[in-house]
Each structure stands twice: as C-alpha cells, then as structure tokens.
Design a protein around this motif. Structure first.
Motif, PDB file in Angstrom:
ATOM      1  N   LEU B  13      -2.768  37.367  20.478  1.00 29.55           N
ATOM      2  CA  LEU B  13      -3.414  37.780  19.225  1.00 29.55           C
ATOM      3  C   LEU B  13      -2.471  37.700  18.035  1.00 29.55           C
ATOM      4  O   LEU B  13      -2.855  37.228  16.959  1.00 29.55           O
ATOM      5  N   SER B  14      -1.221  38.168  18.200  1.00 23.96           N
ATOM      6  CA  SER B  14      -0.325  38.134  17.042  1.00 23.96           C
ATOM      7  C   SER B  14      -0.019  36.678  16.676  1.00 23.96           C
ATOM      8  O   SER B  14       0.111  36.354  15.495  1.00 23.96           O
ATOM      9  N   GLY B  15       0.048  35.810  17.683  1.00 24.20           N
ATOM     10  CA  GLY B  15       0.246  34.381  17.396  1.00 24.20           C
ATOM     11  C   GLY B  15      -0.890  33.831  16.551  1.00 24.20           C
ATOM     12  O   GLY B  15      -0.668  33.155  15.541  1.00 24.20           O
ATOM     13  N   LEU B  16      -2.118  34.143  16.937  1.00 28.11           N
ATOM     14  CA  LEU B  16      -3.281  33.686  16.168  1.00 28.11           C
ATOM     15  C   LEU B  16      -3.282  34.265  14.762  1.00 28.11           C
ATOM     16  O   LEU B  16      -3.559  33.569  13.773  1.00 28.11           O
ATOM     17  N   GLY B  17      -2.962  35.574  14.665  1.00 23.73           N
ATOM     18  CA  GLY B  17      -2.964  36.255  13.365  1.00 23.73           C
ATOM     19  C   GLY B  17      -1.961  35.623  12.414  1.00 23.73           C
ATOM     20  O   GLY B  17      -2.291  35.320  11.251  1.00 23.73           O
ATOM     21  N   PHE B  18      -0.731  35.398  12.906  1.00 27.72           N
ATOM     22  CA  PHE B  18       0.276  34.799  12.025  1.00 27.72           C
ATOM     23  C   PHE B  18      -0.040  33.333  11.739  1.00 27.72           C
ATOM     24  O   PHE B  18       0.298  32.820  10.672  1.00 27.72           O
ATOM     25  N   GLY B  19      -0.714  32.670  12.694  1.00 26.80           N
ATOM     26  CA  GLY B  19      -1.168  31.301  12.432  1.00 26.80           C
ATOM     27  C   GLY B  19      -2.170  31.275  11.294  1.00 26.80           C
ATOM     28  O   GLY B  19      -2.110  30.416  10.400  1.00 26.80           O
ATOM     29  N   MET B  20      -3.113  32.230  11.287  1.00 28.47           N
ATOM     30  CA  MET B  20      -4.079  32.340  10.176  1.00 28.47           C
ATOM     31  C   MET B  20      -3.359  32.589   8.863  1.00 28.47           C
ATOM     32  O   MET B  20      -3.668  31.981   7.834  1.00 28.47           O
ATOM     33  N   LEU B  21      -2.381  33.525   8.894  1.00 24.36           N
ATOM     34  CA  LEU B  21      -1.651  33.854   7.671  1.00 24.36           C
ATOM     35  C   LEU B  21      -0.891  32.632   7.152  1.00 24.36           C
ATOM     36  O   LEU B  21      -0.768  32.445   5.941  1.00 24.36           O
ATOM     37  N   PHE B  22      -0.403  31.790   8.073  1.00 27.48           N
ATOM     38  CA  PHE B  22       0.295  30.575   7.659  1.00 27.48           C
ATOM     39  C   PHE B  22      -0.631  29.699   6.819  1.00 27.48           C
ATOM     40  O   PHE B  22      -0.286  29.290   5.701  1.00 27.48           O
ATOM     41  N   GLY B  36     -12.312  36.457   0.797  1.00 28.83           N
ATOM     42  CA  GLY B  36     -10.885  36.660   1.038  1.00 28.83           C
ATOM     43  C   GLY B  36     -10.654  37.898   1.883  1.00 28.83           C
ATOM     44  O   GLY B  36      -9.859  37.880   2.828  1.00 28.83           O
ATOM     45  N   PHE B  37     -11.373  38.957   1.548  1.00 25.30           N
ATOM     46  CA  PHE B  37     -11.213  40.208   2.298  1.00 25.30           C
ATOM     47  C   PHE B  37     -11.497  39.985   3.779  1.00 25.30           C
ATOM     48  O   PHE B  37     -10.733  40.419   4.642  1.00 25.30           O
ATOM     49  N   VAL B  38     -12.591  39.271   4.069  1.00 20.69           N
ATOM     50  CA  VAL B  38     -12.973  39.050   5.473  1.00 20.69           C
ATOM     51  C   VAL B  38     -11.877  38.258   6.198  1.00 20.69           C
ATOM     52  O   VAL B  38     -11.436  38.634   7.281  1.00 20.69           O
ATOM     53  N   PHE B  39     -11.398  37.163   5.565  1.00 19.43           N
ATOM     54  CA  PHE B  39     -10.384  36.334   6.236  1.00 19.43           C
ATOM     55  C   PHE B  39      -9.085  37.102   6.457  1.00 19.43           C
ATOM     56  O   PHE B  39      -8.506  37.055   7.542  1.00 19.43           O
ATOM     57  N   PHE B  40      -8.615  37.808   5.420  1.00 23.44           N
ATOM     58  CA  PHE B  40      -7.357  38.546   5.591  1.00 23.44           C
ATOM     59  C   PHE B  40      -7.516  39.716   6.555  1.00 23.44           C
ATOM     60  O   PHE B  40      -6.586  40.052   7.292  1.00 23.44           O
ATOM     61  N   ALA B  41      -8.716  40.331   6.572  1.00 23.20           N
ATOM     62  CA  ALA B  41      -8.940  41.445   7.504  1.00 23.20           C
ATOM     63  C   ALA B  41      -8.838  40.940   8.944  1.00 23.20           C
ATOM     64  O   ALA B  41      -8.221  41.583   9.795  1.00 23.20           O
ATOM     65  N   VAL B  42      -9.418  39.756   9.218  1.00 19.75           N
ATOM     66  CA  VAL B  42      -9.333  39.194  10.576  1.00 19.75           C
ATOM     67  C   VAL B  42      -7.878  38.874  10.916  1.00 19.75           C
ATOM     68  O   VAL B  42      -7.378  39.208  11.999  1.00 19.75           O
ATOM     69  N   ALA B  43      -7.157  38.241   9.962  1.00 18.34           N
ATOM     70  CA  ALA B  43      -5.758  37.872  10.213  1.00 18.34           C
ATOM     71  C   ALA B  43      -4.906  39.109  10.488  1.00 18.34           C
ATOM     72  O   ALA B  43      -4.081  39.123  11.406  1.00 18.34           O
TER      73      ALA B  43
END
Lengths: 251, 290
Positions: B13-22, B36-43
C-alpha cells in the motif's frame, strides 16, 4: 548511534572447541538460567508443557554428521551463540539505536528499553544469534554475561560467561582476542581457529576450533582390537599352579 | 522468510501511495478542488495506511518514534524520515491544489523526487540483507520502484506510462524469479561455510538443538510457499500485470479503471507474499533446511 566503532580497545569473545564438545547442553541450561535471573528481561518460554513449546535461548547446540571421503562418519556437536562480530550487520540496521557494539570491549548488546521489536537485526544476522522474546517482545541476544565478567560481587573464578564456567568438557574458552598472548589467541593460533561464514563479511570475533584429525588404522595391517585384552597375564605358571600344569601335561 | 500480513500490506500500500504522489507531483495531471481532494485522499490513505500497518509488526509500537534516531546507518530509520518529509511536502502541494486551485510545480517536483527516494529506501530495507541472497540484488530495488510507479500511474490515470511500466516491471519480475532461484547457491554460503566443517567432508544436519520450533525457524525458515510457487507466480502475473494492461487498452471508462486497479492490487498482494515466502535466509542452513 548504531554506527559501528572503527576499533575497540579489547575484543572479548569465545573460542569453542568442536573437538571437545560432547553435546551435553549444560551451557544452554546455564545460559538460560543466568540470563533469566539477571540482566534484562527474563528469557521466556511459551506453552512450555503444551503441544508447541517455544522459548528464547541465547545459545543452542546443533549436531552435524560429517562424512569424509574415505573414513567413517563423524558426529560433531556444534554450540552456537552470538559471535560479537566486528562488522556486526545487526547493529547498523537497527533504526532506534537499541543495538550497539561497545567501544571498550567489543561486546554487542541490546538496550531493551529502546528496542521496538521490529526484528530487522535478527534478519540481518546470518548466524541466528538473535531471538525475539515471546513474552517481552524485545530482541534477546548473548551479552557475553556482561553482568558476570565485571561483577566484583562474584568470586574471581566465576567472572566469566556462564556457559564457559559450566562446561564440563572445557570446550568453551573466554578471553580477549585483541591480546595476542591471551589464552584464546594462543588456542586459535595453535589449533587453526576458524570463522563461520567468512564470505558474509561480518568479521566474527568468536572462533571455532575444528575437530582434530582422527586416528586411522594402518592399511593392510591385521589388527585384532581385542588383542591387548586376550594376551595371557602370566606366560609361565609358577608355584602350585606350575606343578599342577606340569603334572597334568605328563598324564 | 515468514510472510507477515502487516509487512505485506505496508510495502504494497505505501508503495502504491507514494507512486500516486509521484505522478501527482510530476504535474502531468493536476486535479484541483474536489477532484484533487479525492485523489490526494486516496494517495494519503494508501501511503499513511501502509506506514501505520507496519507498526502492527512491532513488538513495542509505542516506542516507534525512536526509529527516527538512526538515519545515519539504518535504512529503516531513513525510510521513516523520507516518508514523513515527502508527506509533508506533498501535503502543502496538495493543499494549494485542493483549496486554492494553484499548481506549485517546483514543490510537486520536490515531492515526486521524495516519493521515489522513499520507495527506494523501503526497497533497501530488504536489498541490504546479505543474509537473504534472493533479496540482496538490484532487482529488489527495481521491482519496488517499478511496482510503485506502475501502480501509481494506474491509479492516477496515466494510461501509457502505466502500460509501459507494468509490462517492463513484469519482465524484470520474471527475470528476478528465475535468477533468484539460483542466488542462494551462487552466494557461496552453504553448510560447509556455515559450520566450517566442509574441509573434513560432506556436512548434513544430524540433530536440531531442540525438538520444537523457535523464533528463528518460525521467522526465517518458512518453507510453505515453495510448493505452489510456480502457480502463484502465474496468478500474480495475470492479476497484477496482464489483465490490468488489457483493461487499459480498452476504451476508457471509470468502471474498467476501477476493475484494473482492483486486479492489480490483488496481484500485488500475491507478489509480495511470494517475495517473502520464497526468500531463503542463510540461517536455515544451520537447521539443514536449505
């Protein structure tokens, strides 16, 4: 800090004689006893009398069979505890600084109140020297009985690790490897003490003395192993038995 | 190695989250306000949730803050710092997008680099271990980064980067599995060097130190995974890579994207389970289990 010291004033450690060890596990019991009653969290057991008992030990005895090419197999008892490595990988991986190597004598210790129980140090150790305590959830390891070797409340003869003190075969020796004149350095030089897994580059301090070469029976020589026991005790009977022997011969 | 659930969840999960943030930081896609809120909330849910899951693995989670002290030597400590710094930087970047609709590009680029370095640090926790020859290799770093970036692209709708990254990561994964099977033998560590008795003859384990298991055998001599390894590898390839890529090729729709993400996540969990279950720790040699 979990950086390793570049050098230590002394290098305390053990020499374990694989030629002499009889595999009695007395060192295991002595270690568990001392380290349960003294420094740090006790070495716990779980389900001790149940179907799946587990517990933490700082010293365990394996047994290996070694089959030489042209000689009978040998059974070798193999005590294993922390080797207090100079390049201890368990120390540098620790995120909290709980694991450290002492500058003054090279002993690798765990500060249990800083240990978060992540287990990474046990993963980093190739020898299986570290075990998580099943009750306290902190990492336990051999302290080289740091609470015995400097303990002035103990008689001087007892100021060595419990495993060394208790070994009935004299298979374990404790001393300073930095001093070339010490008992352990001399033993290593005389007997060709070896490092375990040198390719892991941990630079262990503890050394193992390999089993001495076994005697071999001379090839083609006919040897009756019972011969010394079967040899007559008196070649020529004397006295009453001598007369009886001669008299019976004449009949 | 024992495949602990908390560690699998953490790395996946943290890999996916930081991948999204990238990808969000890179700026090819800068959702604002509610989107934006939805995307950052998921990340953040993925990255922070993963980091929190890792604390369930600890014997003393209440002391977890002490893990920030040893960044000079410990990759685990560095990972903690890098994750927090990156989350902080991306928090400011996200706030500007969500509340003001403003794109602060340099801040995003900084966060993107931070995300990459964080995932690299996570991979180094495993890749640094000489004691686990299968992990002690560049493929570990590449796979963690590839899965993070590929999954992140999938989650942020970067279709072509996702397809390219997922396919190339799958190729590296197949190579890592094939080559990894030989790596313990190639490492030079065997029962002869472990016992130092190899000079006398062939060494076999005669008797273990005790009749039951112990922490070492439970944690590092895990062997269950071997039996179905090949089948699980194929399942992971299909779920994690093949099906998501196939779905991305179809005309885009939210439902298909969601399905692709779900399949990829399932495949990722199988991959990570195998990553741990197949890894052989050299301490198993002392127990004659290698």
């Amino acid at each position: 800090m979990t950086d390793l010291p570049t050098s230590t004033a002394r290098k305390l450690g053990l020499v374990i004689d694989l030629d002499t060890c009889v595999g009695c596990h007395a060192c295991v019991v002595a270690c568990k006893g001392w380290n349960t009653e003294n420094y740090g969290a006790p070495l716990a057991d779980k389900d001790a009398y149940g179907a799946e008992p587990v517990g933490s030990f700082l010293n365990r005895i394996h047994s290996y069979e070694v089959q030489p090419a042209n000689a009978p197999a040998q059974l070798i008892h193999f005590p294993k505890s922390c080797l207090h490595c100079e390049g201890a990988p368990c120390v540098t991986v620790c995120p909290t600084g709980a694991s450290y190597k002492r500058v003054e004598d090279g002993i690798v210790l765990v500060n249990e109140s800083d240990c978060i129980g992540c287990g990474l140090c046990a993963w980093a150790c190739p020898y299986g020297a570290r075990e998580m305590d099943p009750v306290e959830n902190v990492m336990k390891k051999c302290t080289l009985c740091v609470d015995r070797i400097y303990n002035e409340n103990l008689p001087e003869i007892d100021r060595e690790p419990a495993c060394v003190r208790t070994c009935p075969a004299g298979a374990r020796h404790f001393g300073d490897f930095a001093d070339p004149e010490s008992n352990v350095s001399q033993l290593v030089a005389e007997r060709g003490g070896i490092e375990l897994m040198p390719e892991q580059e941990t630079k262990p301090v503890n050394r193992y003395l390999p089993p001495r070469p076994k005697d071999e029976w001379a090839k083609d020589a006919e040897i009756d192993v019972l011969a010394p026991l079967l040899a007559p005790v008196a070649e020529e009977p004397k006295g009453l038995l001598g007369w009886l022997d001669k008299a019976l011969e004449r009949l | 190695m024992h495949p602990a659930g908390s560690i699998i969840v953490f790395t996946a999960l943290s890999g996916l989250g930081f991948g999204m943030l990238f990808w969000l930081g890179l700026g090819h896609f800068t959702p604002t306000y509610w989107t934006g809120f939805v995307f950052f909330a998921v990340a953040y849910a993925l990255s922070v949730g993963g980091l929190l899951a890792s604390t369930f693995h600890l014997g003393h989670p209440e002391r977890a803050l002490k893990a920030f002290t040893q960044w000079r030597s410990s990759w685990l400590s560095r990972e903690g710092w890098l994750a927090c710094i990156t989350l902080g930087v991306m928090g400011l970047y996200a706030a500007a997008l969500v509340f003001a609709g403003a794109w602060l590009a340099p801040l995003g680029w900084l966060g993107a680099v931070g995300s990459l370095v964080t995932v690299y640090a996570t991979s180094m926790i495993y890749a640094q271990l000489k004691t686990v020859p299968r992990w002690n290799h560049w493929t570990t770093n590449v796979l963690f980064l590839g899965l993070s970036l590929g999954g992140g692209a999938l989650l942020t709708g970067a279709v072509w980067p996702a397809i390219v990254l997922l396919l190339s990561t799958a190729a590296v994964q197949v190579y890592a599995w094939r080559a990894g099977d030989q790596r313990l033998a190639e490492s030079g560590t065997d029962m002869a060097t472990a016992t130092g008795l190899g000079g006398i003859g062939a060494v076999t384990a005669f008797e273990p130190p005790h009749t039951g298991g112990n922490y070492l055998t439970h944690e590092m001599v895990f062997v269950v995974g071997r039996k179905h390894a090949r089948k699980l590898q194929n399942i992971a390839l299909i779920l994690g890579f093949a099906l998501p890529v196939l779905l991305l090729m179809l005309p885009s729709s939210h439902l298909l994207a969601l399905l692709a993400i779900g399949l990829h996540l399932a495949g990722l969990f199988v991959l990570r389970w195998l990553f741990f279950a197949q890894a052989e720790h050299v301490v198993g040699l002392y127990y004659g289990k290698r």
